[in-house]
Scaffold this active site. Structure first.
Site, PDB file in Angstrom:
ATOM      1  N   PRO A 192      25.455  31.257  42.003  1.00  0.00           N
ATOM      2  CG  PRO A 192      27.338  30.491  43.156  1.00  0.00           C
ATOM      3  CD  PRO A 192      26.426  30.148  42.017  1.00  0.00           C
ATOM      4  CG  LEU A 252      18.357  27.098  29.667  1.00  0.00           C
ATOM      5  CD1 LEU A 252      18.281  26.304  30.970  1.00  0.00           C
ATOM      6  CD2 LEU A 252      17.562  28.387  29.804  1.00  0.00           C
ATOM      7  CG  ASP A 266      46.842  28.795  24.394  1.00  0.00           C
ATOM      8  OD1 ASP A 266      46.015  29.727  24.405  1.00  0.00           O
ATOM      9  OD2 ASP A 266      47.359  28.324  25.417  1.00  0.00           O
ATOM     10  CB  ILE A 267      44.324  33.173  21.482  1.00  0.00           C
ATOM     11  CG1 ILE A 267      43.483  33.000  22.754  1.00  0.00           C
ATOM     12  CG2 ILE A 267      43.564  32.724  20.244  1.00  0.00           C
ATOM     13  CD1 ILE A 267      42.321  34.008  22.849  1.00  0.00           C
ATOM     14  CG  LEU A 295      40.541  21.592  18.480  1.00  0.00           C
ATOM     15  CD1 LEU A 295      40.999  20.338  17.728  1.00  0.00           C
ATOM     16  CD2 LEU A 295      39.115  21.963  18.043  1.00  0.00           C
ATOM     17  CB  THR A 296      39.060  24.082  25.333  1.00  0.00           C
ATOM     18  OG1 THR A 296      37.817  24.591  24.827  1.00  0.00           O
ATOM     19  CG2 THR A 296      40.156  25.143  25.206  1.00  0.00           C
ATOM     20  CD  GLU A 329      37.931  27.927  29.112  1.00  0.00           C
ATOM     21  OE1 GLU A 329      36.812  27.449  29.385  1.00  0.00           O
ATOM     22  OE2 GLU A 329      38.853  27.242  28.632  1.00  0.00           O
ATOM     23  CE  LYS A 347      33.916  37.807  25.856  1.00  0.00           C
ATOM     24  NZ  LYS A 347      34.646  37.244  24.671  1.00  0.00           N
ATOM     25  CE1 TYR A 395      32.384  34.502  28.866  1.00  0.00           C
ATOM     26  CE2 TYR A 395      30.330  35.496  29.646  1.00  0.00           C
ATOM     27  CZ  TYR A 395      31.176  35.134  28.606  1.00  0.00           C
ATOM     28  OH  TYR A 395      30.816  35.407  27.301  1.00  0.00           O
ATOM     29  CG  HIS A 445      21.295  33.475  38.222  1.00  0.00           C
ATOM     30  ND1 HIS A 445      20.389  32.453  38.313  1.00  0.00           N
ATOM     31  CD2 HIS A 445      21.423  33.732  36.899  1.00  0.00           C
ATOM     32  CE1 HIS A 445      19.998  32.102  37.111  1.00  0.00           C
ATOM     33  NE2 HIS A 445      20.610  32.870  36.237  1.00  0.00           N
ATOM     34  CB  THR A 462      29.129  38.776  26.351  1.00  0.00           C
ATOM     35  OG1 THR A 462      27.936  38.443  27.040  1.00  0.00           O
ATOM     36  CG2 THR A 462      30.210  39.083  27.388  1.00  0.00           C
ATOM     37  CG  ASP A 463      23.976  40.139  27.075  1.00  0.00           C
ATOM     38  OD1 ASP A 463      24.790  39.299  27.528  1.00  0.00           O
ATOM     39  OD2 ASP A 463      22.772  39.855  26.848  1.00  0.00           O
ATOM     40  CD  GLU A 464      26.901  36.573  30.880  1.00  0.00           C
ATOM     41  OE1 GLU A 464      27.636  36.500  31.874  1.00  0.00           O
ATOM     42  OE2 GLU A 464      26.304  35.601  30.405  1.00  0.00           O
TER      43      GLU A 464
END
Ligand code: NAD
Ligand code: DAU
Length: 346
Positions: free
Chosen positions: A277, A193, A59-60, A35-36, A84, A157, A153, A279, A125-127
Site C-alpha cells: 500500500p 528485497l 533502548d534509545i 537487539l530487536t 525500525e 524518519k 516509516y 508503494h 533516508t531518501d524516503e
C-alpha cells in the site's frame, strides 16, 4: 574521540562498526543497540575483544537509561542508526516507528544537549522526499527537495530529521544529517528485497515481487554509505544535510532477475503478489553536494557490488541461516549472560 553508535548490531550500523573500529584504532566506539528482531550480535562478533570496541544493550527511547549512559561515558560523537527500518512493518505497526524513530531521536538529542556533544549525526533516508514519477528520469532528489512522505516509516524518519534541525536552530546543537538511498551488502537482514531474493532463491523458494516489479530503487553498496557518513561526521558542516547515492537505479524486476541469473536459478521462481500500500514508485538521489563539498566518491557500482554481495551470502550461509532459523537471537545470552552476571558489562 569517543563515539556512541546506536543500532550498531543492525545492517548498516554493523557495517559502520566494522569500518570505523578497524580504521580508527585510536578512537573509542560504544555500540548501543536494543537487539530487536533486527539486531544481531553475530554481525559484530569479529569486533569483540578489540580494545576500542564495546557493546551496550539498551533502548534509545529509554530516557533514564540514555541519560545515565551519557553521564557515565560523556561521548564526543553520537551517530544514530537505531531505527525500525522496514516499510512493510510500519504499515502493520506504525506505533513502534514513532517510539524508536521519533522519541528515540529526541531522547538522544536531549542527552546531547544536557551533557554536551561535538557532533550528533542522524542517519536518514531518501524516503523522506517521497517518490518520483517513473516517466521522469531527469528528476532527482536534492537536499532542498521538500519532505513529502508516503509510509509511516518515512513519516517517522522525516519527523526525526525535523527535530534534529530544530535542535540545531533553537539550541545550537552541532548536528548533521545524511540521507541515503537503498543499501545492500553483507549482514543485510533477509526481510529486505536483495537478501530475501538471495536466500529464497538458494532454497528454490518463490520470490514475491510486489505489483509489476516496475518500481525503481537507487542501490548503494553499504561500505560506500559508511565512508560517506565518516566524511560527514568529520568534515561536514554543522546544521547541514547531505544526500548520499551512486546513481544506480534499477527496477525491482531487474534486481530480482540479475540475482536469479547469477545463482543460475529459473525466473519461474518469481511470483507477482499484491502491491505494497502506498508503494513509492522511484527513488533517485543527486549526491552532487557531498561529492563536490566533501570529495566523497563511491567505490562500487551496482554491477560490481552485486556479485560481491552474492559471494558474501554464499560464503556466509551460517549468518543468514541463523536468522531464518531464529538461532541468532540466542547469541546475546550465549555471549553476555555470564559477563552480565559478573557485572562486567552494562
Ligand atoms: P536495521 O533494521 O538492520 O537495524 C536497526 C538496528 O537498530 C537493529 O540492530 C535494532 O536492534 C536497533 N534498534 C531498533 N530499535 C532500537 C531502540 N529503540 N534502541 C536501540 N536500538 C534499536 O536497519 P538498517 O537497514 O541498518 O538501517 C539503519 C539506519 O539507516 C536506519 O535509521 C534507517 O532508517 C537508515 N537507512 C537505511 C537504509 C537501507 O537501505 N537499509 C537506507 C538509508 C537509510
Ligand atoms: O531508500 C532507503 C530505504 O530502503 C530505507 O530507508 C529503508 O530502511 C529500507 O528498508 C529500504 O526501503 P525499501 O522499501 O525500498 O526496501 P525493501 O527491501 O523493503 O524493498 C525494496 C523494493 O522491493 C520495494 O520497491 C518493495 C519491493 N519488494 C520488497 C520485498 C521485501 C518486493 O517486491 N518484494 C519483497 O518481498
Amino acid at each position: 574521540m569517543k563515539f556512541i553508535v546506536t543500532g550498531g548490531a543492525g545492517f548498516i550500523g554493523g557495517n559502520f562498526m566494522h569500518y570505523m573500529v578497524n580504521k580508527y584504532p585510536e578512537d573509542q566506539f560504544i555500540n548501543l543497540d536494543l537487539l530487536t528482531y533486527a539486531g544481531n550480535l553475530e554481525t559484530v562478533a569479529p569486533l569483540e575483544g578489540k580494545p576500542n570496541y564495546r557493546f551496550v544493550r539498551g533502548d534509545i527511547a529509554d530516557r533514564k537509561f540514555i541519560f545515565d549512559l551519557f553521564a557515565r561515558e560523556k561521548p564526543d560523537v553520537v551517530v544514530n542508526f537505531a531505527a525500525e527500518s522496514h516499510v512493510d512493518r510500519s504499515i502493520t505497526d506504525p506505533e513502534a516507528f514513532v517510539r524508536t524513530n521519533v522519541c528515540g531521536t529526541t531522547t538522544l538529542l536531549d542527552a546531547c544537549r544536557t551533557y554536551g556533544i561535538k557532533r550528533y549525526h542522524q542517519v536518514s533516508t531518501d524516503e523522506v522526499y517521497g517518490d518520483l514519477p517513473l516517466d521522469r528520469p531527469d528528476l532527482f532528489f536534492t537536499e532542498t527537495t521538500p519532505l513529502h512522505t508516503s509510509s509511516p516509516y518515512s513519516a517517522s524518519k522525516a519527523s526525526a530529521d525535523l527535530f534534529v534541525l530544530a535542535y540545531h536552530r533553537t539550541y545550537g546543537l552541532p548536528v548533521s544529517i545524511s540521507r541515503c538511498s537503498n543499501n545492500y551488502g553483507p549482514y543485510h537482514f533477509p526481510e529486505k528485497l536483495i537478501p530475501l531474493v538471495i536466500s529464497r532463491a538458494l532454497a528454490d523458494e518463490k520470490i514475491p515481487v510486489y505489483g509489476t516489479g516496475a518500481n525503481v530503487r537507487d542501490w548503494l553498496y553499504v561500505t560506500d554509505h559508511c565512508s560517506a557518513i565518516d566524511l560527514v561526521v568529520r568534515k561536514g558542516l554543522e546544521g547541514e544535510v547531505y544526500n548520499i547515492g551512486g546513481h544506480n537505479e534499477r527496477t525491482n524486476l531487474d534486481v530480482v532477475k540479475t540475482i536469479l541469473r547469477s545463482l543460475n536459478k529459473p525466473e519461474s521462481l518469481i511470483e507477482f503478489v499484491k502491491d505494497r500500500p502506498g508503494h513509492d514508485r522511484r527513488y533517485a538521489m543527486d549526491p552532487t553536494k557531498i561529492e563536490t563539498e566533501l570529495g566523497w566518491k563511491p567505490e562500487y557500482t551496482f554491477d560490481t557490488g552485486i556479485p560481491k554481495t552474492i559471494e558474501w551470502y554464499l560464503s556466509n550461509r551460517e549468518w543468514w541461516e541463523h536468522i531464518v532459523s531464529g538461532e541468532y537471537q540466542k547469541y546475546f545470552d550465549k555471549m553476555y549472560s555470564k559477563r552480565l552476571a559478573e557485572g562486567e558489562n552494562a
